[in-house]
Design an enzyme around this catalytic site. Sequence first.
Site, PDB file in Angstrom:
ATOM      1  CG  ASN A  15       2.448   9.757   5.056  1.00  0.00           C
ATOM      2  OD1 ASN A  15       2.970  10.905   5.890  1.00  0.00           O
ATOM      3  ND2 ASN A  15       3.767   9.112   4.588  1.00  0.00           N
ATOM      4  N   GLY A  43       1.394   5.928   4.754  1.00  0.00           N
ATOM      5  CA  GLY A  43       2.435   6.046   5.784  1.00  0.00           C
ATOM      6  C   GLY A  43       2.795   4.638   6.446  1.00  0.00           C
ATOM      7  CG  ASN A  47       0.595   1.838   4.565  1.00  0.00           C
ATOM      8  OD1 ASN A  47      -0.607   2.296   4.604  1.00  0.00           O
ATOM      9  ND2 ASN A  47       1.327   2.135   3.872  1.00  0.00           N
ATOM     10  N   GLY A 232      10.806  -9.918  -2.438  1.00  0.00           N
ATOM     11  CA  GLY A 232       9.713  -9.735  -3.294  1.00  0.00           C
ATOM     12  C   GLY A 232       9.107 -10.869  -3.677  1.00  0.00           C
ATOM     13  N   GLY A 235      10.952 -14.467  -2.955  1.00  0.00           N
ATOM     14  CA  GLY A 235      10.729 -15.204  -1.630  1.00  0.00           C
ATOM     15  C   GLY A 235      11.330 -14.373  -0.320  1.00  0.00           C
ATOM     16  CB  ALA A 259       1.123  -0.802   1.541  1.00  0.00           C
ATOM     17  CB  ALA A 260       3.374  -5.876  -0.754  1.00  0.00           C
ATOM     18  N   GLY A 261       5.012  -4.700   1.627  1.00  0.00           N
ATOM     19  CA  GLY A 261       5.954  -4.787   2.620  1.00  0.00           C
ATOM     20  C   GLY A 261       5.308  -4.412   4.249  1.00  0.00           C
ATOM     21  CG  ASP A 262       3.847  -0.492   4.978  1.00  0.00           C
ATOM     22  OD1 ASP A 262       5.035  -0.654   5.459  1.00  0.00           O
ATOM     23  OD2 ASP A 262       3.483   0.258   4.335  1.00  0.00           O
ATOM     24  NE  ARG A 295      -7.470  -8.502  -0.980  1.00  0.00           N
ATOM     25  CZ  ARG A 295      -7.473  -9.063  -0.015  1.00  0.00           C
ATOM     26  NH1 ARG A 295      -7.186  -8.654   1.267  1.00  0.00           N
ATOM     27  NH2 ARG A 295      -7.827 -10.297   0.182  1.00  0.00           N
ATOM     28  CB  SER A 301      -3.784  -3.735  -0.241  1.00  0.00           C
ATOM     29  OG  SER A 301      -2.620  -3.663   0.215  1.00  0.00           O
TER      30      SER A 301
END
Length: 318
Positions: A15, A43, A47, A232, A235, A259-262, A295, A301
């Site tokens: 995306n 996307g 990511n 998150g 932990g 996008a932290a999970g990516d 970031r 990031s």
Amino acid sequence: MSDRHPQILSFGSVNIDITARAERIPHPGETVHAESYATGLGGKGANQAAAAARLGQGCGLRVGMAGRTGIDQFGALARTLLTPFGVDLSALREDSAHPTGVALITVDSKAENIITVAGGANMALDLTDIDAHRALIETASTLLLQLEIPLDITIAAAETARRANTLVILDPAPAPAQGLPKALWQALDVVTPNETETHLLTGIFPESQNEAAQAALKLQELGATHALVKMGARGVYYRSGSEEGFVAPYKVKAIDTVAAGDCFNGGLATALSLGKPFAEAVRYAAASGALATTRLGAAESAPSWQEVITLVETGKSD
């Protein structure tokens, strides 16, 4: 694609993200003035490819992206933005009939976000994409999957990987309200839901380690060999076979959770592709996700491998 096939292949969505930053997220029917906005790569497929590729540059891993963009300006922009990460784009097909996917994102002052996605070309993937990329799926050590393309194509990619003994990591996002079909559970190895997705898949909202442990066990009962419950700022809890454990959150200053999970999944794929034991790989994944929150932006990031190593070894970011 060159003869040197990617060791990590992300098969999924690409995306362009249009992100507005505001003091708070608007209520339905309300207009809130944003302080700024930015256009960038997004996307979950892109990511995760970008995150794994940036990490891979520091440890010798090759990463590829399989999916579709339109032939529009956003498609050209997506390719331009993916290239500096070192992602092999040979398997990223151009679709003349559908526009490139877009995501409209609002981020508030507490780093929380809401996202609306128009899938475009991502939702046009079909079995011809599986046929076109079969060799890449079969020769990769790790396949990264998400749920931003048609579900039957995600299943077909996972089943192709399973037959070739390619490790399948599924980020079940966005999680369907009816859960995942049995065929997908049978074809995946690792599942990595966040709190909301864990609740949808197991009926348990993991606010504590004990609840996360129950949820991880339920995810294994559904079919995952390895289950990671991402909580998150609280932990990560994991079960790998009969082994289980908890990774406490790294102490970082979060300013943007997009996008932290990516980045978490990119870090997990990188560590596992390097042969790290599962428990250790989870620590690297958690560090990757934590650093991403420090970031702005989505793919941009993503941290470097050395930054992840530093955080894992010292508990402190540079």
